[in-house]
Design an enzyme around this catalytic site. Structure first.
Site, PDB file in Angstrom:
ATOM      1  CG  ASN A 139      -1.819   1.197   1.255  1.00 12.59           C
ATOM      2  OD1 ASN A 139      -2.642   1.370   0.365  1.00 12.59           O
ATOM      3  ND2 ASN A 139      -1.637   2.055   2.256  1.00 12.59           N
ATOM      4  CG  HIS A 140       2.108   2.381   3.376  1.00 10.36           C
ATOM      5  ND1 HIS A 140       0.944   1.813   3.829  1.00 10.36           N
ATOM      6  CD2 HIS A 140       3.068   1.965   4.242  1.00 10.36           C
ATOM      7  CE1 HIS A 140       1.184   1.106   4.930  1.00 10.36           C
ATOM      8  NE2 HIS A 140       2.463   1.178   5.192  1.00 10.36           N
ATOM      9  CG  ASP A 153      -1.762   5.107   0.974  1.00 11.22           C
ATOM     10  OD1 ASP A 153      -1.098   5.110   2.026  1.00 11.22           O
ATOM     11  OD2 ASP A 153      -2.922   4.647   0.891  1.00 11.22           O
ATOM     12  NE  ARG A 192       0.704 -10.395   8.358  1.00 10.43           N
ATOM     13  CZ  ARG A 192       0.811  -9.088   8.573  1.00 10.43           C
ATOM     14  NH1 ARG A 192       1.741  -8.380   7.939  1.00 10.43           N
ATOM     15  NH2 ARG A 192      -0.003  -8.478   9.397  1.00 10.43           N
ATOM     16  CG  ASP A 205       1.060  -4.740   6.389  1.00  9.66           C
ATOM     17  OD1 ASP A 205       0.825  -5.464   7.364  1.00  9.66           O
ATOM     18  OD2 ASP A 205       1.029  -3.493   6.409  1.00  9.66           O
ATOM     19  CE1 TYR A 235      -7.949   0.177   5.124  1.00 10.20           C
ATOM     20  CE2 TYR A 235      -6.006  -1.211   5.345  1.00 10.20           C
ATOM     21  CZ  TYR A 235      -7.214  -0.763   5.825  1.00 10.20           C
ATOM     22  OH  TYR A 235      -7.701  -1.248   7.010  1.00 10.20           O
ATOM     23  CG  LEU A 236      -3.685  -2.389  -2.676  1.00  8.52           C
ATOM     24  CD1 LEU A 236      -3.295  -3.413  -3.733  1.00  8.52           C
ATOM     25  CD2 LEU A 236      -2.469  -2.012  -1.843  1.00  8.52           C
ATOM     26  CD  GLU A 248      -2.647  -6.677   8.263  1.00  7.14           C
ATOM     27  OE1 GLU A 248      -2.513  -6.330   9.424  1.00  7.14           O
ATOM     28  OE2 GLU A 248      -2.708  -5.862   7.332  1.00  7.14           O
ATOM     29  CG  HIS A 285       4.104  -8.331  14.781  1.00 11.93           C
ATOM     30  ND1 HIS A 285       3.559  -9.224  13.884  1.00 11.93           N
ATOM     31  CD2 HIS A 285       3.924  -7.106  14.252  1.00 11.93           C
ATOM     32  CE1 HIS A 285       3.089  -8.550  12.843  1.00 11.93           C
ATOM     33  NE2 HIS A 285       3.290  -7.269  13.036  1.00 11.93           N
TER      34      HIS A 285
END
Lengths: 466, 601
Positions: B146-147, B214, B242, B244, B248-249, B286, B355
């Protein structure tokens, strides 16, 4: 071999049946001598195979015991076989013409016959097996009897269906079935969907013999759910009801929402009316009459009589109109099931103490709410019954009751009208229910008497001060 | 920022290959290529390995320090592969180890093609991967699509030169009034999703921290650049990513800018690259959302799924905690009943702890209050909207509960993800800032720095846990290796049992209700390709009190349940409901062994 015709078989079996019936939990007249057992009707459901299956309605004539015309109707399913398998040994009724007759509800293969007949929409010599119009049934599942029940016998098919077979039959329409159908028609999400029925005619009147419903395979009844929470509370002692892990309030809230939704659905499906002053007065008179009866038997109730009567009479002047409609009629934690997705209300047979005809009169939905609030109080106190109870646990139980009553009402209010807006009526209905409980416990479970008595004391205490 | 205006100036990667170390005459940055490095040997072939795998999340920083600088590194992790192989894990999940200014735990990536110097080099990663594959252990890592960090050379170029090849790599605007329906995720630090950049004189869009602009996926060049990042690591031999923060892309006016169709279209492109060029590697989404929304990230069911192979099941985890506290199976039963079916080629990833804090986004407000009250008794235990604690302290160090939780994790539908240190019952340090309390050094021995590093104890990245209950003097791998009754040995045995029964990873899930609300029972069933049935029944007591349960096992009449940890045969299943009694927080795993024709002998 040629078999006895079904009516003949039951006639021959009358003697063993007279011995067998009083040992059945669902048999209502255990305390009275049986004078005669005779078939009112008998139908061969499986004739050309071993085991065979006969459906019978028995007229059981008993000593009066103060009752006139003491003849009750019972439904039995009789299996007949040359060789009874070992696991069915305990179900034997007797031997007739070389065949062992046994209670067929325990035979999973014969149970399948009932499901198959419903799925096939069959009429067997006047016994009508019908699927509900929108039901998609998978036949061929074996049955197993559900746990012990008071007045019916239920068969469970796989994890899909449950068939409730009524034992003692009451000619006339079945409120349970009719309300389920009505609720299902309007898409109610909080009932077990009705899927089929078995009925016949007796003495010129239709009688429902059994109801097939969706089986709530992953469900737990509300009583067990509440007890899990109370158990946790009592084990801690020093924590308040809102602090212990097993808090029930979220469940009580959702239960309130579910009950409100069912009331709304009943109103949509079957309508309602506005109660007038006369109906109200008649209801208040019934409360007083109940109190009169219970006071005679239970002198411990006497100190609360003035407050109780004032609470009842206060209802005479509550503002009209009063909304009346079909309700559940016997709502308590044992009549609600927590499934994995929702609370579901079961058994719409109505108030067991009322006459069958009276059960379908329209009533205030507050009556159901009062029943549930009383049940919540019972749940909090039931594990304290019979012991010398530390004051601290009494306090905890009261906190639990208060927290969950509030949550239940909040949930109901979120989906309907807040029942606490009609506090006078709700309070009277609760007290009336508690008076009924005092009478019931006094007669049946004296060690429990303290539970409703304490509730009466608590609910009238504030009023005395005022 | 450096004054010379070079886009790679903020990286701090002088002397190692990195993005932007040179610029072509067209203004394009030279980026490291997979051909510049050795490649790891491939993992043994097993196309749907992720469905049966036990994952183990390990922070490179926290596991083992090979060079004594006080910070865990890739070589240190490689040294511990024998331990992980002995434990029985199948795949390591490494949070980001890319070059990063570390303002968001490495999720602020400043160069996708370089390793954070304190962790090592790309060569060190290839070595780790090669050694892992030798032991039949796979490795996946996070990839933030995404960013980037604002230190990434792409962003530096984008802000300096709006008309250059990177000018359109990010979402720039003259106003901060676009996409106002998008929620702000980090509500405790950010007030807007737009931040003004004085260099370019425009606002840039960021769904997370303001130092994480982004990427602009409407620009085909960005899509291609990110696909090439995937190829870079896949060429080196990595087993998957994974992905992340995938929802939100893209941004679209009038939407909440989450889960947009364009986002799914790009994920399908990523998947096609994997399927066509790197079969056997996985993509794990995710998306911290409800299962009915997350399920779209698996893609088209008729193809078996054409987006991600896996996705995390977020709401399950807090509900496991809630169920045990309420002594009621319904929080778990309910969320599983609400979980839709997923495409045949896909599986859920499930976890107890990771985490991040114990995420409470996927519970209602009322449930969140409840969880906070139950599990975060000290205000410092609360972070963002979650609880920052490890499993053992969350459960008051109760061994029975730790075993019950782990048994649930290993037997519920989905591939389990263990969190490093939980296999020995490590504690946390709530006095450390942010989420560092659950990121302390792995406790190997009772020696200096818990055996994690030879460095001066003052130099270590975070102090090892040293309290009397969870401190490394008492809780460490060495001590637990020497005690056959330890949590470590118990965990290993459970992984061994799980590995013997494909039903756990591959089988169907059917809940076996009972009238006892405190008992959660379910059946896992798998028919092997050669027609054999693997049938496992799991029975779990959510209550701290002993409980009886009667199970309807009539489908298995005549069969014998064999308890899986001790191979003890239980009484034959008969006509009547099957009665079991369980100790407080007890559980059973049974294999159901069919006997000839189901007749009693």
């Amino acid at each position: 071999m040629t078999r006895l015709a079904p009516t003949e078989l039951i006639n021959e079996l009358a003697g063993p049946l007279a011995d067998w019936l009083p040992k059945q939990r669902w048999f209502a007249g255990k305390d009275r001598e049986i004078r005669a057992v005779r078939p009112v009707r008998a139908t061969e459901l499986v004739g050309d195979a071993d085991p065979g299956l006969v459906h019978a309605v028995l007229a059981v004539e008993q000593d009066g015991g103060g009752r006139t015309g003491a003849e009750d109707l019972y439904q039995v399913l009789v299996g007949r076989t040359q060789r009874l398998p070992e696991h069915l040994a305990g179900t034997e009724i007797g031997t007739v013409a070389g065949e062992t007759c046994y209670s067929a509800v325990h035979d999973g293969d014969l149970g399948t016959t009932l499901l198959d007949l419903i799925a096939a929409d069959r009429d067997v010599a006047g016994v009508r097996f019908r699927p509900e119009p929108d039901a998609q049934l998978y036949p061929g599942l074996r049955s197993r009897p559900a746990g012990v029940e008071q007045s019916n016998t239920s068969l469970i098919f796989g994890h899909r269906y449950i068939l409730k077979l009524y034992r003692r039959l009451h000619p006339g329409p079945s409120r349970d079935l009719e309300l389920h159908r009505a609720l299902h028609r309007v898409g109610c999400q909080h009932i077990a969907a009705p899927l089929g029925s078995i009925d016949c005619e007796l003495r010129g009147e239709p009688v429902v013999l059994g109801v097939l419903q969706e089986y709530l395979s992953n469900a737990v009844d509300g009583w067990a759910m509440a007890n899990t929470s109370v158990r946790d509370l009592m084990a801690e002692g020093d924590l308040h009801a809102d602090e212990v892990g097993g808090d029930f309030a979220a469940e009580a809230y959702r239960l309130g929402e579910a009950v409100a939704a069912v009331h709304e659905d009943l109103r949509r499906a079957l309508g309602g009316e506005e109660g007038d002053r006369d109906r109200l007065d008649a209801a208040v008179d019934r409360m007083h009459r109940r109190l009169d009866r219970v006071l005679v038997a239970v002198p411990e109730l006497a100190p609360y009589e003035p407050a109780l009567r004032r609470a009842f009479d206060a209802v005479r002047s509550v503002p009209l109109p009063l909304r009346l409609q079909q309700i559940h009629g016997d709502l308590h934690l044992g009549q609600v099931m927590r499934t994995n997705t929702a609370w579901v209300l079961i058994d719409f047979e109505g108030e067991p103490a009322a006459e069958v005809a009276e059960r379908s009169t329209l009533r205030s939905p507050l009556r159901d709410i009062a029943g549930m609030l009383r049940s919540i109080d019972y749940a909090a106190h039931q594990i304290l019954v019979g012991d010398e109870v530390p004051h601290q646990l009494e306090v905890r139980a009261a906190e639990w009751t208060e927290r969950n009553r509030r949550a239940f009402c909040d949930g109901y209010a979120a989906a309907g009208v807040d029942p606490r807006e009609k506090a006078t009526l709700l309070r009277a209905l609760e007290l009336d229910k508690a008076v009924y409980e005092v009478g019931y416990e006094h007669a049946n479970r004296p060690e429990w008497l303290a539970v409703p008595l304490a509730a009466v004391a608590r609910m009238t205490a504030g009023e005395e001060c005022a | 920022m450096a004054d010379d205006g070079r886009p790679d100036a903020a990286l701090g990667l002088e002397g190692v290959p990195h993005t932007g170390e040179a610029v072509t005459p067209e203004g394009l940055m030279v980026e490291p290529s997979a051909e510049d490095f050795d490649h790891a040997r491939p993992a043994p072939r097993h196309p749907e390995w992720y469905k049966e795998a036990v994952f183990y999340e390990v922070l490179v920083r926290a596991f083992a320090d090979s060079n004594g600088d006080g910070i865990g590194d890739l070589r240190g992790l490689a040294d511990k592969l024998d331990y992980l192989s002995w434990l029985g894990v199948d795949c390591l999940w490494l949070p980001p180890f890319y070059a990063s200014p570390l303002r968001d735990g490495g999720y602020d990536i400043s160069d996708y093609r370089a390793v954070l110097p304190e962790f090592g080099t790309v060569e060190d990663f290839v070595y780790l991967l090669d050694q892992a594959h030798r032991r039949n252990i796979r490795i996946i890592t996070d990839l933030v699509l995404n960013h980037t960090s604002d230190a990434h050379p792409w962003f530096q170029a984008s802000r300096e030169d709006p008309d250059g090849p990177y000018g359109d790599f990010y979402v720039w605007s003259d106003t901060d009034q676009h996409y106002t329906d998008a929620r702000i995720i980090f509500t405790d630090t950010e007030t807007s999703n737009w931040t003004f950049d004085p260099v370019r004189g425009q606002f840039y869009w960021h769904r997370f921290f303001s130092h994480q602009p982004d990427l602009n996926y409407d620009n085909p060049a960005v899509q291609d650049a990110m696909l090439d990042v995937l190829r870079f690591w896949l060429d080196l031999g990595i087993d998957g990513f994974r992905l992340d923060a995938v929802p939100y892309l893209y941004e679209r006016e009038g939407s909440n800018c989450e889960n947009l169709p364009e986002t799914h279209a790009f994920l399908k492109r990523c998947r096609k690259v994997v399927d066509d060029e790197y079969p056997g590697r996985v993509l794990l989404a995710e998306a911290n959302q409800w299962p009915q929304d997350v399920v779209h990230y698996f893609g088209e069911p008729s193809t078996g799924g054409d987006e991600c192979h896996m996705a995390f099941h977020f709401p399950l985890m807090p509900r496991i905690f809630m169920a045990v506290r309420r002594e009621s199976r319904f929080p778990i039963s309910e969320i599983l009943a609400q979980t839709p079916p997923i495409p045949s080629g896909c599986t859920w990833g499930i976890f107890l702890r990771n985490h991040d804090e114990l995420t409470l986004e996927m519970v209602t407000d009322e449930e969140r209050d409840y969880m906070w009250a139950e599990y975060a008794t000290d205000p410092r235990m609360k972070a963002n909207i979650g609880i920052r604690r490890r499993l053992a302290p969350l459960l008051d160090n109760d061994r029975n509960q730790q075993e019950l939780f782990t048994a649930l994790l290993l037997s519920l539908p989905g591939s389990p993800v263990l969190y490093y240190g939980d296999e020995i019952g490590m504690g946390d340090n709530i006095w450390l800032g942010d989420r560092d309390g659950v990121r302390t050094p792995m406790q190997w021995t009772p020696d200096r720095n818990a055996g994690f590093s030879r460095c001066d104890p003052n130099r270590i990245y975070l102090p090892a846990i040293s309290d009397p209950v969870y401190g490394f003097q008492s809780v460490n791998v060495e001590a637990q290796l020497n005690s056959s009754s330890s949590l470590l040995h118990w965990t290993r045995r459970m992984l061994q049992v799980r590995a013997k029964h494909p039903a756990f990873g591959l089988g169907t899930f059917v809940e076996l209700g009972s009238s006892n609300p405190s008992v959660l029972a379910y059946q896992r069933r798998w028919i092997t390709p050669d027609g054999n049935e693997d049938l496992v029944i799991c029975v779990n007591n959510m209550s701290r009190f002993p409980q009886p349960v009667e199970l309807d096992l009539s489908d298995h009449e005549g069969s014998i349940p064999v308890e899986l940890t001790g191979e003890v045969p239980f009484p034959r299943i008969g006509q009547l409901p099957y009665l079991l009694t369980l100790p407080g927080h007890g559980f059973y795993w049974f294999s159901i062994i069919a006997t000839e024709s189901g007749e009693a002998p």
